[in-house]
Design an enzyme around this catalytic site. Structure first.
Site, short mmCIF file in Angstrom:
data_model
loop_
_atom_site.label_atom_id
_atom_site.label_comp_id
_atom_site.label_asym_id
_atom_site.label_seq_id
_atom_site.Cartn_x
_atom_site.Cartn_y
_atom_site.Cartn_z
N HIS A 91 0.82 -1.21 0.00
CA HIS A 91 0.00 0.00 0.00
C HIS A 91 0.86 1.26 0.00
O HIS A 91 0.53 2.24 -0.68
CB HIS A 91 -0.94 0.01 1.20
N HIS B 84 -9.04 -1.96 -5.53
CA HIS B 84 -7.98 -2.29 -4.59
C HIS B 84 -7.02 -3.31 -5.19
O HIS B 84 -5.80 -3.25 -4.93
CB HIS B 84 -8.53 -2.82 -3.27
N ASP C 232 -3.04 -2.82 -5.36
CA ASP C 232 -2.04 -3.81 -4.95
C ASP C 232 -1.05 -4.09 -6.08
O ASP C 232 0.16 -4.20 -5.85
CB ASP C 232 -2.72 -5.12 -4.55
N HIS D 166 -0.68 -11.07 -5.00
CA HIS D 166 0.70 -10.64 -4.81
C HIS D 166 1.68 -11.62 -5.45
O HIS D 166 2.72 -11.22 -6.00
CB HIS D 166 1.00 -10.49 -3.33
#
Length: 288
Positions: free
Chosen positions: A69, A226, A230, A253
C-alpha cells in the site's frame, strides 16, 4: 522526487519517511534492529513472502511486511527516492488503502531532483500463467494497469478496472480503495493466530449477505480498484515506473511478483529510458 514525513499508527508502529538522494530508490530501515543489517531495499528479488501481503527481506533475514500500500502510494504520486524508517516488522495498515500515505506526503510536498526520472520501457509482451491466473506486460507509451476479478459473491461478481498511472487519477480513483476479505476467512485466520490487527477499520468485510461495514463502500467497484492498487504497489518493486500496460486476470501478490521477475529477467523485453510527463487521462471501470 522525494518527500519527508513521519507517523505513529494505532498499532504502535513508528514510521518516518525521509528524502533521499537521486538514485537511492526506496529503502526500508528497521530502526528497531541495532546493527548494520537493518537495511532492506525495495526490489522484486527481495520479496520473500506473499501471503496476505507482500513481504521483503534482506540477506540477514530482516523483513518488512505489507509494503504494497505504501509502494502503491509512492508509485502513484511519483516518489522515486525515499528512506523509510520503521520500528517493527510490518507497515501500519492504516485504513486498508493508500490514501493516508498519499495525504501525509502531500502535506509536506515533493522535491524534484535535478536529474530526469528514468523508467522501464516494455519492448515486447511478457506473459505468465499459473493456477488459473494470468498476467502480462505489453508495450505502451505510458504506465497503465488493467485488472479483472471474479468472485461468486453478490457484492462483487465480475469487475474490471483500467487506469493510467498519473498522480491525479491515482489520488482520485484508486488510492482510497480498501483491502477486502470474507468474514469466514477472517475468523479462520484469527483462530490460527493471524490477522490479529484486522477489523472493519482497515478492510471491507463481506459476509453471506453483503458488506458488513456500516459505512458501506467508497466505490461501487472498490474490490477491483484495490486489486489494481495492490498490483501497482507490487510492480513498483521494479525500482522505477514501468512504461507499459500490465494486464492481470484474478491477480494476487504472488503472480504480480512472478510477472515482474519474468519481465526483469528477460533483458530483451525492456530498456531504461527517460521518463516524460503529460500522459493522457484514460479511466475505464465496469462491473457485470
Amino acid at each position: 522526487m522525494c518527500a519527508g514525513v513521519g507517523l505513529h499508527s494505532g498499532d504502535h508502529v513508528r514510521l518516518v519517511m525521509q528524502p533521499a538522494s537521486a538514485g537511492t530508490g526506496i529503502v526500508f530501515i528497521r530502526s528497531d534492529i541495532k546493527s548494520h543489517d537493518n537495511r532492506i531495499e525495495a526490489r522484486a528479488d527481495a520479496v520473500s513472502a506473499v501471503r496476505l501481503g507482500t513481504t521483503i527481506s534482506n540477506a540477514a533475514g530482516a523483513t518488512v511486511a505489507t509494503v504494497e500500500h505504501l509502494m502503491a502510494a509512492l508509485a502513484g504520486i511519483g516518489v522515486d527516492d525515499l528512506i523509510v524508517e520503521i520500528d517493527g516488522p510490518e507497515l501500519p495498515v492504516m485504513d486498508g488503502s493508500s490514501a493516508p500515505f498519499v495525504e501525509l506526503i502531500h502535506k509536506v510536498g515533493l522535491t524534484a531532483h535535478a536529474m530526469p526520472r528514468r523508467a522501464i520501457q516494455v519492448l515486447k509482451p511478457v506473459v505468465v500463467e499459473t493456477e488459473g491466473r494470468r498476467a502480462s506486460f505489453l508495450p505502451a507509451l505510458r504506465p497503465m494497469i488493467e485488472v479483472d476479478i471474479s468472485f461468486e459473491h453478490q457484492a462483487v461478481g465480475r469487475q474490471s478496472c483500467v487506469f493510467d498511472v498519473t498522480p491525479d487519477i491515482f489520488a482520485e480513483d484508486i488510492a482510497g480503495a480498501r483491502t477486502f476479505g470474507f468474514k469466514k476467512d477472517y475468523e479462520a485466520l484469527l483462530a490460527a493466530g493471524l490477522a490479529r490487527g484486522g477489523s472493519m477499520d482497515n478492510a471491507v468485510v463481506l459476509d453471506e449477505e453483503g458488506v458488513v461495514n456500516p459505512e458501506g463502500l467508497r466505490f461501487a467497484d472498490e474490490f477491483v480498484r484495490h486489486k489494481a492498487l495492490d498490483a501497482l504497489g507490487d510492480l513498483y518493486l521494479a525500482g522505477a515506473p514501468i512504461l507499459g500496460r500490465y494486464s492481470a486476470s484474478r491477480p494476487g501478490h504472488a503472480i504480480n511478483n512472478e510477472a515482474l521477475r519474468a519481465l526483469l529477467s528477460d533483458t530483451s523485453a525492456w530498456k531504461m529510458v527517460p521518463m516524460r510527463g503529460g500522459v493522457a487521462k484514460e479511466v475505464a471501470l465496469a462491473k457485470s
